[in-house]
Structures are given as structure tokens and as C-alpha cells.
Design a protein around this motif. Structure first.
Motif, PDB file in Angstrom:
ATOM      1  N   ARG A   1      42.603  42.775  19.567  1.00  0.00           N
ATOM      2  CA  ARG A   1      42.224  43.941  20.356  1.00  0.00           C
ATOM      3  C   ARG A   1      41.214  44.819  19.606  1.00  0.00           C
ATOM      4  N   ARG A   2      40.122  44.198  19.198  1.00  0.00           N
ATOM      5  CA  ARG A   2      39.077  44.940  18.487  1.00  0.00           C
ATOM      6  C   ARG A   2      37.709  44.449  18.946  1.00  0.00           C
ATOM      7  N   THR A   3      36.709  45.289  18.777  1.00  0.00           N
ATOM      8  CA  THR A   3      35.334  44.936  19.121  1.00  0.00           C
ATOM      9  C   THR A   3      34.746  44.048  18.034  1.00  0.00           C
ATOM     10  N   VAL A   4      34.181  42.923  18.446  1.00  0.00           N
ATOM     11  CA  VAL A   4      33.577  41.990  17.490  1.00  0.00           C
ATOM     12  C   VAL A   4      32.072  42.210  17.396  1.00  0.00           C
ATOM     13  N   CYS A   5      31.443  42.444  18.544  1.00  0.00           N
ATOM     14  CA  CYS A   5      29.990  42.585  18.548  1.00  0.00           C
ATOM     15  C   CYS A   5      29.575  43.492  19.712  1.00  0.00           C
ATOM     16  N   ARG A   6      28.464  44.201  19.520  1.00  0.00           N
ATOM     17  CA  ARG A   6      27.918  45.051  20.572  1.00  0.00           C
ATOM     18  C   ARG A   6      26.519  44.582  20.930  1.00  0.00           C
ATOM     19  N   PHE A   7      26.146  44.801  22.195  1.00  0.00           N
ATOM     20  CA  PHE A   7      24.850  44.352  22.705  1.00  0.00           C
ATOM     21  C   PHE A   7      24.126  45.558  23.317  1.00  0.00           C
TER      22      PHE A   7
ATOM     23  N   ASN B   1      22.226  36.125  22.628  1.00  0.00           N
ATOM     24  CA  ASN B   1      22.907  35.060  21.888  1.00  0.00           C
ATOM     25  C   ASN B   1      24.306  35.530  21.512  1.00  0.00           C
ATOM     26  N   VAL B   2      25.308  34.709  21.801  1.00  0.00           N
ATOM     27  CA  VAL B   2      26.701  35.069  21.533  1.00  0.00           C
ATOM     28  C   VAL B   2      27.087  34.576  20.145  1.00  0.00           C
ATOM     29  N   PRO B   3      27.738  35.403  19.314  1.00  0.00           N
ATOM     30  CA  PRO B   3      28.196  34.943  17.995  1.00  0.00           C
ATOM     31  C   PRO B   3      29.147  33.760  18.139  1.00  0.00           C
ATOM     32  N   VAL B   4      29.027  32.815  17.211  1.00  0.00           N
ATOM     33  CA  VAL B   4      29.884  31.630  17.271  1.00  0.00           C
ATOM     34  C   VAL B   4      31.307  32.003  16.869  1.00  0.00           C
ATOM     35  N   ALA B   5      32.242  31.122  17.232  1.00  0.00           N
ATOM     36  CA  ALA B   5      33.659  31.432  17.036  1.00  0.00           C
ATOM     37  C   ALA B   5      34.019  31.594  15.561  1.00  0.00           C
ATOM     38  N   THR B   6      33.330  30.856  14.668  1.00  0.00           N
ATOM     39  CA  THR B   6      33.663  30.950  13.239  1.00  0.00           C
ATOM     40  C   THR B   6      33.365  32.336  12.696  1.00  0.00           C
ATOM     41  N   ILE B   7      32.291  32.960  13.199  1.00  0.00           N
ATOM     42  CA  ILE B   7      31.965  34.322  12.773  1.00  0.00           C
ATOM     43  C   ILE B   7      32.988  35.301  13.338  1.00  0.00           C
ATOM     44  N   MET B   8      33.412  35.058  14.580  1.00  0.00           N
ATOM     45  CA  MET B   8      34.370  35.961  15.214  1.00  0.00           C
ATOM     46  C   MET B   8      35.726  35.929  14.532  1.00  0.00           C
TER      47      MET B   8
ATOM     48  N   LEU C   1      34.793  41.244   9.280  1.00  0.00           N
ATOM     49  CA  LEU C   1      33.599  41.478  10.077  1.00  0.00           C
ATOM     50  C   LEU C   1      33.569  42.911  10.584  1.00  0.00           C
ATOM     51  N   SER C   2      32.484  43.606  10.330  1.00  0.00           N
ATOM     52  CA  SER C   2      32.323  44.963  10.870  1.00  0.00           C
ATOM     53  C   SER C   2      31.757  44.864  12.282  1.00  0.00           C
ATOM     54  N   ASP C   3      31.676  45.974  12.957  1.00  0.00           N
ATOM     55  CA  ASP C   3      31.196  46.032  14.333  1.00  0.00           C
ATOM     56  C   ASP C   3      29.694  45.737  14.340  1.00  0.00           C
ATOM     57  N   CYS C   4      29.315  44.467  14.573  1.00  0.00           N
ATOM     58  CA  CYS C   4      27.914  44.061  14.473  1.00  0.00           C
ATOM     59  C   CYS C   4      27.196  44.323  15.795  1.00  0.00           C
ATOM     60  N   SER C   5      25.859  44.252  15.753  1.00  0.00           N
ATOM     61  CA  SER C   5      25.035  44.431  16.939  1.00  0.00           C
ATOM     62  C   SER C   5      24.132  43.223  17.095  1.00  0.00           C
ATOM     63  N   SER C   6      23.694  43.010  18.326  1.00  0.00           N
ATOM     64  CA  SER C   6      22.832  41.875  18.617  1.00  0.00           C
ATOM     65  C   SER C   6      21.648  42.341  19.442  1.00  0.00           C
ATOM     66  N   GLU C   7      20.491  41.738  19.196  1.00  0.00           N
ATOM     67  CA  GLU C   7      19.286  42.053  19.951  1.00  0.00           C
ATOM     68  C   GLU C   7      19.127  41.052  21.089  1.00  0.00           C
ATOM     69  N   PRO C   8      18.563  41.486  22.221  1.00  0.00           N
ATOM     70  CA  PRO C   8      18.396  40.548  23.350  1.00  0.00           C
ATOM     71  C   PRO C   8      17.408  39.440  23.011  1.00  0.00           C
TER      72      PRO C   8
END
Length: 452
Positions: free
Chosen positions: A99-105, A137-144, A149-156
Motif C-alpha cells: 500500500r505505497r506509491t512506487v512511481c509517479r507520472f 514506460n512502466v517500471p519493471v517488476a524487479t524494480i518495484m 525504492l523512493s517515490d520515483c518519477s517518470s517522463e512521458p
């Protein structure tokens, strides 16, 4: 003289461990067990009561958004991954086990109205009222899986501009195409910045779109002019159109019976249709007391979950007229989006109070690893309840649900209105010429016409 000898092997009766139970043989002759039915009935009654005692469907809330949650999408490649988007343009990937945020877009400048993931789970597609479609791009399961892992961000990965606001998006089950709904239905490819095809039937906005799970080229949409339209990508024009009396907010296909779909309607009901025969609904699912906002089928195809403006989440059997379960909390506001998990064990709901909530699909289900004896006991109790479910006392206990007072009163008022309308129709028919008024069944009453 005939002698019967009981012959039993010691291997069958020798315990492997001292904690094991001794094996016991039962004689199932009904003459020896005259009270068997009464004992089983009492056990079924106890099993139904225990279900109520252990019914704890709410698992937890995932807090992080700062505005109402507008859409939710599953990650087909990762069981614990769920995407959510809010009205302020924030998109998040959650690990629902922790129940935590893995990545933000980040990137959208307005409300995100549509969210979907590709079949392989590597691409996320979002669209919103800022007239853009964005691919991520969605982070792969191994990273998740990493705990640090801190609350990472992703670029479109790509941004496609449109002329009008987008209200929904859906990806093909098998393929590289996805469809957006807005002023028209646009078909996009991952590698092209312009739609490869566009469909339009009427002048109103399209508010939902869903690809068929069995036939990749077939999709269904609902529009604000109260219509449900079927499209086939292999032809240049829409296939069929159904006009109802009230607007359809969302549609979901049955994954096990891909010819059937269920529509969530503004008139508090859901309607199941066969795409080959749209002049009559297969089933009408009642119980909500306000507009049904979203719907999603279980991967098993045997039930579906709905979220409503009346602040409740309900679970229906695919062929049942009334809900088997209702979920609510004091803090949960209007439910805008719901999803079944990919293993059909959990339900995720997103509401107006900025929270994602995680529920059990079976309210009294025991979580964690079950011992073989526990598993057999649960199966035995389920078989007993199923065997005696028609008896009044068991039926009353199984069906009873505690409702919040506003929803209970709204349900009573709605039943009074429906009964009043029914009596009026009966009196009108009784005082009219024979055959001049034909009573239509509920499955046809809400349909105005079908256009080919």
C-alpha cells in the motif's frame, strides 16, 4: 456359514506425526444416522452466522492523491501493481501489497479521464481534458520489488495532441492499437502521432470505450446522447447503435463470454446485453440508489463490481438481479472508479475523497496461507450453505446487509416510487380498451430503439 472379516492395512492407520488426527471410518447408511439432515441444517445455519461474524471486507486505504480519483487501471504484467489518476493530473503506480506509491507520472495539466495499460504491461496510456494523450514506460517488476525504492518519477515516452478533450481510453487485449473517446472515437498506434482511424456517429461526446477481449477489432462505446455503439475496425463505419432512455456511464465486457457486455447506467441499474441481440437486455441488475459510475468484470467472468454515486461498492453475479455484497465506509464519498484485481481476490475502488480503497472480493475470506484442514473446513461450510440456501432462516442470514441510513431511506423511497408507477400502469391498462396498452418487460422498457 458366511463370515465377514474387517481387513485394514496398518499403513493406512499409522500416523506420520503425533499431532496427526486418527483416521476414522464412517458408515453413511441413513438408517444408522436418522438425524443427519437436522445436524447438517444446524451446521449450515452456524456457517452462515460465522460468515457474518468474520465479514471484514475492508483491508486498507491508499492515501497520496490530493484531488478526487478519476480513473484506475490494472497492470496485466504485475499482480500487485495498480495505476490511479486524479482530477489534478497526478498519475501514480501503487504496490497494493505494501500500500505505497512506487512511481509517479507527472505531466498532465488537467484532469486525467482515461488510463489503461498495454497487454504486456510495459506501456501506460493516459488521456485527459488537456487534449493530450501520453504514453509512459512502466517500471519493471524487479524494480518495484526493491524495498529501498523512493517515490520515483517518470517522463512521458510520447505526447500526442488532440483537438478536443479526451474522456476515456482503452487498449487492445492483443495488439498495438488503443482507442480514445472524446468528440469522436480515435484509433491510435504506439508509433504514430496521428490517429490511424476515426469514427463518428452523431454530434455528442463519447464518454467510455472498451475493446472486446475475444475479438481485438471489435469495440463498444457509450455517448452522452444515451447511445451505446458497436464499432468494427475492419470496416469504415460503425456497426450498430442502441439508444436508451438514460445515459450509460461505463461498459465492461465479460472476459469468459466475450459476446456479452454489461452497461452501468444513470438510472441506478446495470444492463447486460448480448452484442448479437441488442433489442433486449439479458438481465437487469438492480440495487443501487443513485447513478452507477463504473463497472468491471472479474477475470472469472462470474461476477462484476460496480461503483456508484450513492457512495457504495456492490458486487453482482453475472446473471443475478440483485447484489450479493455491498461495501461502504463512513468516510468514503462518491465512487468514480472500481476494478477487480487480476486474481479476482480483491476489489479496488477510487472515490471523491482522494483515497484508493482495497477490499476483499469475499467479505469473510481468510487471508494468508491455509492449512489443508482449514481449506477443507471452508469448502465443507460453503457446500452446506449452498445446499440449504433455499431454507428461510439460512436465506435471511445470508442475504441480510446493514446499510447506512441515507442509503436505506433512499432505497425505501425508490421502491415506493417504482411500486407507485407499477400501480398506475395497471390502472391505466385496466381502464383502457383491451389490447390498446401493452406492458413491456423491464429488459425492454429502457430501450428506445436500435439503429443498424
Amino acid at each position: 456359514m458366511k463370515v465377514k472379516v474387517i481387513s485394514r492395512s496398518t499403513d493406512e492407520f499409522t500416523r506420520e506425526r503425533s499431532q496427526d488426527l486418527q483416521r476414522v471410518f464412517h458408515n453413511f447408511d441413513p438408517n444408522l444416522r436418522t438425524q443427519e439432515k437436522a445436524v447438517e441444517y444446524q451446521r449450515a445455519l452456524n456457517a452462515a452466522k460465522l460468515d457474518k461474524i468474520f465479514a471484514r471486507p475492508f483491508i486498507g486505504a491508499m492515501d497520496g492523491h490530493i484531488d478526487a480519483i478519476s480513473s484506475v487501471a490494472k497492470n496485466p504484467n504485475y499482480l500487485k501493481g495498480i495505476f490511479s489518476a486524479s482530477m489534478d493530473g497526478d498519475i501514480r503506480l501503487w504496490d497494493i501489497a505494501n500500500r505505497r506509491t512506487v512511481c509517479r507520472f507527472p505531466g498532465h495539466q488537467g484532469a486525467v479521464r482515461g488510463l489503461t495499460a498495454s497487454t504486456d504491461g510495459s506501456t501506460l496510456v493516459s488521456c485527459g481534458t488537456d487534449c493530450t494523450v501520453r504514453l509512459w514506460n512502466v517500471p519493471v517488476a524487479t524494480i518495484m520489488e526493491s524495498d529501498n525504492l523512493s517515490d520515483c518519477s517518470s517522463e512521458p515516452r510520447a505526447v500526442y495532441m488532440g483537438e478536443n478533450a479526451f474522456w476515456a481510453v482503452d487498449h487492445q487485449w492483443n495488439g498495438d492499437l488503443f482507442a480514445t473517446a472524446g468528440a469522436q472515437v480515435d484509433i491510435w498506434n504506439h508509433n504514430r502521432s496521428q490517429p490511424v482511424n476515426s469514427f463518428k456517429w452523431g454530434t455528442d461526446s463519447v464518454i467510455s470505450v472498451r475493446f472486446n477481449p475475444g475479438e481485438p477489432n471489435l469495440l463498444v462505446t457509450s455517448a452522452s446522447d444515451r447511445s451505446i455503439i458497436l464499432y468494427d475496425l475492419r470496416v469504415s463505419s460503425p456497426a450498430r447503435k442502441l439508444i436508451m432512455r438514460t445515459k450509460t456511464n461505463s461498459i465492461s465486457w465479460n472476459p469468459m463470454e466475450p459476446m456479452n457486455f454489461t452497461a452501468a447506467n444513470e438510472d441506478c441499474n446495470c444492463y447486460s446485453y448480448d452484442a448479437r441481440k441488442l433489442d433486449e437486455a439479458k438481465c437487469v441488475h438492480k440495487d443501487h440508489v443513485s447513478a452507477v459510475m463504473d463497472i468491471d468484470f472479474s477475470p472469472t467472468g462470474r461476477e462484476f463490481v460496480t461503483g456508484s454515486y450513492d457512495r457504495t461498492v456492490r458486487i453482482f453475479q453475472y446473471n443475478g438481479g440483485h447484489s450479493r455484497e455491498i461495501y461502504h465506509t463512513k468516510r468514503m464519498q462518491r465512487v468514480f472508479c472500481v476494478k477487480f484485481s487480476c486474481d479476482a481476490s480483491y476489489v479496488i475502488s477510487g472515490s471523491d475523497d482522494t483515497n484508493l480503497r482495497l477490499w476483499k472480493a469475499k467479505a469473510s475470506e481468510q487471508l494468508g496461507v491455509l492449512l489443508p484442514r482449514e481449506q477443507k473446513r471452508h469448502e465443507y461450510n460453503e457446500a452446506l450453505k449452498n445446499r440449504y440456501k433455499h431454507l428461510p432462516e439460512v436465506k435471511r442470514i445470508v442475504r441480510h446487509r446493514h446499510l447506512p441510513r441515507p442509503i436505506y431511506k433512499a432505497g425505501v423511497l425508490r421502491r415506493v416510487m417504482i411500486e407507485s408507477e407499477r400501480r398506475k400502469d395497471q390502472r391505466r391498462k385496466a381502464h383502457s380498451a383491451l389490447g390498446s396498452i401493452v406492458t413491456e418487460p423491464m429488459r425492454k422498457r429502457r430501450i428506445i430503439k436500435e439503429v443498424d
